[in-house]
Write a protein that holds these residues in place. Structure first.
Motif, PDB file in Angstrom:
ATOM      1  N   CYS A  63      29.672  87.409  58.208  1.00  0.00           N
ATOM      2  CA  CYS A  63      29.780  88.867  58.348  1.00  0.00           C
ATOM      3  C   CYS A  63      31.175  89.415  58.051  1.00  0.00           C
ATOM      4  CB  CYS A  63      29.342  89.283  59.748  1.00  0.00           C
ATOM      5  SG  CYS A  63      30.545  88.885  61.022  1.00  0.00           S
ATOM      6  N   ASN A  65      33.754  89.418  59.908  1.00  0.00           N
ATOM      7  CA  ASN A  65      34.485  89.830  61.097  1.00  0.00           C
ATOM      8  C   ASN A  65      35.609  88.802  61.314  1.00  0.00           C
ATOM      9  OD1 ASN A  65      35.143  91.024  63.525  1.00  0.00           O
ATOM     10  ND2 ASN A  65      33.356  90.242  64.637  1.00  0.00           N
ATOM     11  N   PRO A  91      37.085  95.154  60.875  1.00  0.00           N
ATOM     12  CA  PRO A  91      36.788  94.356  62.070  1.00  0.00           C
ATOM     13  C   PRO A  91      37.022  95.150  63.369  1.00  0.00           C
ATOM     14  CG  PRO A  91      38.076  93.049  60.533  1.00  0.00           C
ATOM     15  CD  PRO A  91      38.031  94.445  59.982  1.00  0.00           C
ATOM     16  N   VAL A  94      33.998  96.865  65.021  1.00  0.00           N
ATOM     17  CA  VAL A  94      32.959  96.101  65.721  1.00  0.00           C
ATOM     18  C   VAL A  94      33.101  96.310  67.234  1.00  0.00           C
ATOM     19  CG1 VAL A  94      32.154  93.758  66.271  1.00  0.00           C
ATOM     20  CG2 VAL A  94      32.731  94.357  63.903  1.00  0.00           C
ATOM     21  N   GLU A  98      30.249  97.371  69.996  1.00  0.00           N
ATOM     22  CA  GLU A  98      29.870  96.441  71.054  1.00  0.00           C
ATOM     23  C   GLU A  98      29.961  97.094  72.422  1.00  0.00           C
ATOM     24  OE1 GLU A  98      28.899  92.775  70.826  1.00  0.00           O
ATOM     25  OE2 GLU A  98      28.190  94.095  69.236  1.00  0.00           O
ATOM     26  N   TYR A 107      26.496  92.125  62.407  1.00  0.00           N
ATOM     27  CA  TYR A 107      27.367  93.049  61.678  1.00  0.00           C
ATOM     28  C   TYR A 107      27.604  92.589  60.239  1.00  0.00           C
ATOM     29  CZ  TYR A 107      28.472  95.137  66.146  1.00  0.00           C
ATOM     30  OH  TYR A 107      28.376  95.780  67.349  1.00  0.00           O
ATOM     31  N   VAL A 109      31.084  93.366  57.852  1.00  0.00           N
ATOM     32  CA  VAL A 109      32.351  94.092  57.747  1.00  0.00           C
ATOM     33  C   VAL A 109      32.760  94.196  56.276  1.00  0.00           C
ATOM     34  CG1 VAL A 109      34.759  94.182  58.489  1.00  0.00           C
ATOM     35  CG2 VAL A 109      33.037  93.189  60.019  1.00  0.00           C
TER      36      VAL A 109
END
Ligand code: ZN
Length: 208
Positions: A63, A65, A91, A94, A98, A107, A109
Motif C-alpha cells: 500500500c 504506507n 502516509p 492514514v 484510522e 489503504y 498511498v
C-alpha cells in the motif's frame, strides 16, 4: 549578527533546519541555539532518531504506507477488509482516517497529488500500482468491492480523484468508486481534519 558570522557548523545546522516545512530563517536560528544549549544526549538523541527513521523506515510493498517491515501493520492485519481500498495522498493521511474508527478496509498511498504545474504527473504517483492491485485481486478471485478516493479536498486532490475514478471505471465497471462527502474544509489537508468531521465525510461518501 548576520548568519555569515556564525561558525560553519552552526551555519550548517541553521541551513538544514531552515529546510523543514514552516521553519523560516529566524525559527531555524532559534532552534539551532536551543540545540546548542541542550544536553549532549538530547541533541544526539535527535540526530540518531533522524538517522534511524531514514535507515529503517521504507514504503509498504502493498500500500506504500510507511513501515519498518516489508508490509505495514494494516496490510498484515487479517481482520482488515481487503475488498475495500481507501486511496490517500500521503502516509500522514492514514492516521486521521484510522482515528475515525469508521474505516476497516485497507489503504493505498499515492505519494502526492497530480499537479502538472509542479511537475507531478500520473507516473510520479502510485496510480499504476493501484490499478495493478485491483486487477490482481480480481485475478485471484478476491474482487475489490469499493475504492474510496480520500485525496485532499483541494484542486490537486480533486483532479487526482477524478483521474483515478476514470481509470478505474474503464477497467473495472463493476467496482464502486466513492469520494469522501463534502463537509471537509475545502482547500485543507486531511491531516488536519478532526476525526468527527472526517468520520462523517467517510460515512457520507458518494459514488463518483
Ligand atoms: Zn501496507
Amino acid at each position: 549578527m548576520s548568519e555569515a558570522s556564525y561558525a560553519p557548523p552552526v551555519r550548517r545546522l541553521m541551513t538544514e533546519l531552515a529546510k523543514l516545512p514552516g521553519v523560516g530563517n529566524r525559527t531555524a536560528q532559534r532552534l539551532a541555539f536551543h540545540i546548542l544549549r541542550a544536553p549532549t544526549e538530547d541533541a544526539v538523541g535527535l540526530a540518531e532518531a533522524i538517522t534511524e527513521v531514514k535507515e529503517k523506515i521504507s514504503l509498504c510493498e502493498v500500500c506504500f504506507n510507511l513501515t519498518d517491515e516489508a508490509r505495514c501493520r494494516i496490510c498484515q492485519d487479517t481482520r482488515r477488509d481487503e475488498r475495500m481500498i481507501c486511496v490517500v495522498e500521503e502516509p500522514s493521511d492514514v492516521i486521521p482516517m484510522e482515528r475515525t474508527h469508521e474505516y476497516h478496509g485497507v489503504y493505498h498511498v499515492l505519494g502526492g497529488a497530480l499537479s502538472p504545474i509542479d511537475g507531478v504527473d500520473p507516473e510520479d504517483l502510485k496510480i499504476a500500482e493501484l490499478l495493478e492491485r485491483v486487477a490482481a485481486a480480481e485475478g485471484a478471485g478476491e474482487r475489490v468491492r469499493e475504492v474510496v478516493l480520500a485525496t485532499n479536498p483541494t484542486t490537486t486532490g480533486e483532479a487526482t480523484a477524478l483521474h483515478i475514478a476514470e481509470l478505474l471505471r474503464e477497467r473495472s465497471p463493476e467496482l464502486t468508486v466513492t469520494r469522501l462527502a463534502s463537509g471537509l474544509p475545502v482547500g485543507s489537508d486531511l491531516e488536519y481534519a478532526d476525526e468527527v468531521t472526517l468520520g462523517k465525510a467517510f460515512a457520507g461518501r458518494r459514488a463518483l
